[in-house]
Design a protein around this motif. Structure first.
Motif, mmCIF file in Angstrom:
data_model
loop_
_atom_site.group_PDB
_atom_site.id
_atom_site.type_symbol
_atom_site.label_atom_id
_atom_site.label_comp_id
_atom_site.label_asym_id
_atom_site.label_seq_id
_atom_site.Cartn_x
_atom_site.Cartn_y
_atom_site.Cartn_z
ATOM 1 N N TYR A 16 0.970 -1.240 0.195
ATOM 2 C CA TYR A 16 -0.056 0.006 -0.088
ATOM 3 C C TYR A 16 0.811 1.270 -0.055
ATOM 4 C CZ TYR A 16 -3.565 -3.569 1.437
ATOM 5 O OH TYR A 16 -4.280 -4.333 1.375
ATOM 6 N N GLY A 17 2.041 1.082 -0.757
ATOM 7 C CA GLY A 17 2.966 2.280 -0.671
ATOM 8 C C GLY A 17 3.834 2.635 0.073
ATOM 9 N N LYS A 18 3.731 1.452 1.364
ATOM 10 C CA LYS A 18 4.482 1.750 2.476
ATOM 11 C C LYS A 18 5.475 0.565 2.437
ATOM 12 C CE LYS A 18 1.535 4.617 4.873
ATOM 13 N NZ LYS A 18 0.403 4.497 3.668
ATOM 14 N N ARG A 19 6.749 0.922 3.267
ATOM 15 C CA ARG A 19 7.871 0.135 3.260
ATOM 16 C C ARG A 19 7.249 -0.903 4.118
ATOM 17 N NH1 ARG A 19 10.622 -0.347 8.012
ATOM 18 N NH2 ARG A 19 13.027 -1.399 8.028
ATOM 19 N N LEU A 20 7.639 -2.378 3.499
ATOM 20 C CA LEU A 20 6.851 -3.446 4.248
ATOM 21 C C LEU A 20 7.702 -3.664 5.529
ATOM 22 C CD1 LEU A 20 5.509 -6.258 4.623
ATOM 23 C CD2 LEU A 20 7.324 -7.059 3.205
ATOM 24 N N VAL A 21 7.334 -3.897 6.824
ATOM 25 C CA VAL A 21 7.604 -4.219 7.989
ATOM 26 C C VAL A 21 6.856 -5.460 8.171
ATOM 27 C CG1 VAL A 21 7.794 -3.824 10.278
ATOM 28 C CG2 VAL A 21 7.974 -2.066 9.006
ATOM 29 N N TYR A 22 7.800 -6.695 8.016
ATOM 30 C CA TYR A 22 7.151 -8.176 8.265
ATOM 31 C C TYR A 22 7.582 -8.426 9.676
ATOM 32 C CZ TYR A 22 6.080 -13.024 7.039
ATOM 33 O OH TYR A 22 5.802 -14.307 7.142
ATOM 34 N N LEU A 23 6.407 -8.828 10.508
ATOM 35 C CA LEU A 23 6.259 -8.980 11.831
ATOM 36 C C LEU A 23 5.558 -10.228 12.105
ATOM 37 C CD1 LEU A 23 6.329 -5.555 13.790
ATOM 38 C CD2 LEU A 23 8.287 -7.095 13.046
ATOM 39 N N ASP A 24 5.546 -11.312 11.033
ATOM 40 C CA ASP A 24 4.817 -12.467 11.187
ATOM 41 C C ASP A 24 5.622 -13.837 11.206
ATOM 42 O OD1 ASP A 24 2.425 -13.865 11.503
ATOM 43 O OD2 ASP A 24 1.817 -13.864 9.204
ATOM 44 N N ASN A 25 6.851 -13.627 11.566
ATOM 45 C CA ASN A 25 7.798 -14.748 11.596
ATOM 46 C C ASN A 25 7.619 -15.800 12.105
ATOM 47 O OD1 ASN A 25 10.193 -12.924 9.983
ATOM 48 N ND2 ASN A 25 9.522 -11.665 11.392
ATOM 49 N N ALA A 26 6.773 -16.010 13.235
ATOM 50 C CA ALA A 26 6.492 -16.967 14.154
ATOM 51 C C ALA A 26 5.518 -17.911 12.828
ATOM 52 C CB ALA A 26 5.739 -16.634 15.334
ATOM 53 N N ALA A 27 5.016 -17.300 12.126
ATOM 54 C CA ALA A 27 4.089 -18.149 11.076
ATOM 55 C C ALA A 27 5.102 -18.772 10.020
ATOM 56 C CB ALA A 27 2.977 -17.315 10.463
ATOM 57 N N THR A 28 5.899 -17.790 9.432
ATOM 58 C CA THR A 28 6.751 -18.230 8.619
ATOM 59 C C THR A 28 7.828 -16.917 8.335
ATOM 60 O OG1 THR A 28 7.409 -19.352 6.398
ATOM 61 C CG2 THR A 28 5.939 -17.645 6.488
ATOM 62 N N THR A 29 9.167 -17.493 8.309
ATOM 63 C CA THR A 29 10.240 -16.377 7.873
ATOM 64 C C THR A 29 10.415 -16.179 6.536
ATOM 65 O OG1 THR A 29 12.026 -18.244 8.118
ATOM 66 C CG2 THR A 29 11.624 -16.953 10.084
ATOM 67 N N GLN A 30 11.006 -15.104 6.084
ATOM 68 C CA GLN A 30 11.155 -14.798 4.513
ATOM 69 C C GLN A 30 12.661 -15.632 4.315
ATOM 70 O OE1 GLN A 30 8.992 -13.666 2.745
ATOM 71 N NE2 GLN A 30 7.508 -12.949 4.289
ATOM 72 N N LYS A 31 12.670 -15.656 3.019
ATOM 73 C CA LYS A 31 13.804 -16.582 2.437
ATOM 74 C C LYS A 31 14.986 -15.455 2.017
ATOM 75 C CE LYS A 31 10.519 -19.200 3.315
ATOM 76 N NZ LYS A 31 10.248 -19.671 4.828
ATOM 77 N N PRO A 32 16.196 -16.027 2.415
ATOM 78 C CA PRO A 32 17.275 -14.930 1.818
ATOM 79 C C PRO A 32 17.856 -15.644 0.648
ATOM 80 C CG PRO A 32 18.324 -16.845 3.220
ATOM 81 C CD PRO A 32 16.667 -16.644 3.315
ATOM 82 N N ASP A 33 18.238 -14.468 -0.413
ATOM 83 C CA ASP A 33 18.629 -15.003 -1.744
ATOM 84 C C ASP A 33 19.476 -16.248 -2.032
ATOM 85 O OD1 ASP A 33 17.650 -12.913 -3.589
ATOM 86 O OD2 ASP A 33 19.248 -11.438 -2.624
ATOM 87 N N CYS A 34 20.111 -16.364 -0.918
ATOM 88 C CA CYS A 34 21.163 -17.914 -1.101
ATOM 89 C C CYS A 34 20.338 -19.020 -1.117
ATOM 90 C CB CYS A 34 22.081 -17.918 0.039
ATOM 91 S SG CYS A 34 21.598 -17.712 1.677
#
Length: 393
Positions: A16-34
């Motif tokens: 929604y035009g805002k910087r993403l602040v992802y604070l749902d890591n207990a559900a699943t974490t995001q994945k690094p490029d590697c």
């Protein structure tokens, strides 16, 4: 500590035009490029089924799959890679133990904590056991004096860290108590594997269940540590890849871990776990813990200083998740409004309905943290909460 957001391409996304602040890591974490690159490379250049083929690709895939098992074994301090089984996740790991132990558990008791995820309650009930909970005090510490192990107690199954509260339980102490009664212990480490260093030999547990997607790897992959004390369990799954000999009269099984991995496993997922472990170890678990503790403590302090915000849980050690409510505002509404501000949180009972009943609430807003979260993320969360309060007051 270095800002690791750049390693995670999804965090560049605008919401929604805002910087993403992802604070749902207990559900699943995001994945690094590697990790993403490892999965992509496998399907582009290595894809083949494992263990059964004699051709080059099969042998290459088999080697990488077993290398990943070795990395998991070393990461959790197991004695041997053969103690590590790949599953589809923590839930599947616990269910496999429940199915294998069902004859032993039926009509008896499994001791859990009052803050368990449904995945560490329902499987034991399906196995025919009665689930009994260790009580909590007002701060959600486990009341160790209330631990009641009887001759009916056949297993202690305990979460290392609460997916709701972030409370870290004293699993080594609980294991030592259980050992006095010769009762095996399963540890659900889904919410601690990505935050804290684990050593199953030091803990002394018999089983440890974790999910890859909670620790920056793919979804649909999990791991189950089984101590050599239980190396001859009846497999919970039957099929190809786990048998020694099959006849219409009877079948015999391979030695662990293959006897517990019927069918084609999530090969790419397992290899992604190896890549995620490499990533974590390159940073250092002690560095991750220090950084996350700083962000977590900052978030908790900011929330506690706000009027009209109730924060749940206050144990000696906490990590990962913080649950809270805003007075007079439904948690679901809070989550919807925060989302419009670019802040991703989770709302509801978080698959912990018995805990919600203990707390006397219907659900919470949960903010959960990972190594890529920063104080700036916390500030954006707090600003979002202030705007929610302004809208309702």
């Amino acid at each position: 500590m270095t800002d690791f957001r750049d390693d995670f391409p999804i965090l560049e996304k605008k919401v929604y035009g805002k910087r993403l602040v992802y604070l749902d890591n207990a559900a699943t974490t995001q994945k690094p490029d590697c990790v993403i690159d490892t999965i992509s490379d496998f399907y582009r250049t290595e894809n083949s089924n494992i263990h059964r083929g004699v051709h080059y690709l099969s042998e290459l895939s088999s080697e990488k799959y077993e290398q990943a098992r070795k990395k998991v074994s070393d990461f959790i301090g197991a004695r041997d890679p053969g103690e590590v089984t790949f599953t589809s996740g923590t839930t599947d790991s616990i269910n496999q133990v429940a199915l294998s132990l069902a004859p032993f558990l039926k009509g008896n008791e499994v001791l859990v904590s009052g803050m368990e995820h449904h995945s560490n309650i329902v499987p034991w009930q399906l196995a025919g056991a009665k689930v009994k909970a260790i009580q909590l005090d007002d701060d959600c510490n486990l009341l160790m004096d209330s631990i009641d192990i009887t001759d009916k107690t056949k297993l202690v199954a305990i979460s290392h860290a609460s997916n709701v509260l972030g409370c870290v339980n004293k699993i080594k102490e609980i294991t030592e108590i259980a050992k006095d009664y010769d009762v095996p212990v399963l540890v659900d480490a889904a919410q601690s594997i990505q935050h804290l260093s684990l050593d199953v030999k030091d803990i002394g547990c018999d089983f440890l269940a974790v999910s890859g997607h909670k620790m920056y790897a793919a979804t649909g992959i999990g791991m189950l540590y089984t101590s050599d004390r239980f190396s001859d369990l009846i497999p919970a799954r039957g099929g190809g890849g786990m048998i020694d000999k099959v006849s219409f009269e009877e079948s015999t099984y391979l030695e662990p871990p293959l006897r517990y991995e019927a069918g084609t496993p999530h090969i790419a997922g397992a290899i992604s776990v190896g890549a995620a472990i490499d990533y974590l170890q390159n940073i250092g678990m002690s560095n991750i813990k220090k950084h996350e503790h700083d962000v977590y403590s900052y978030a908790k302090d900011r929330l506690l200083e706000m009027d009209g915000v109730d924060v749940y849980g206050n144990t000696d050690e906490m990590c990962g998740s913080i649950s809270f409510n805003l007075a007079g505002i439904h948690h679901y509404d809070v989550g919807l409004i925060l989302d419009k501000m670019g802040v991703a949180v989770r709302t509801g009972h978080h698959c912990a309905q018995p805990l919600m009943e203990i707390l006397g609430i219907g659900g919470t807003v949960r903010a959960s943290f990972a190594l890529y979260n920063t104080r700036e993320d916390v500030d954006q969360l707090i600003e979002g909460i202030k705007k929610v309060e302004m809208m309702y007051n």
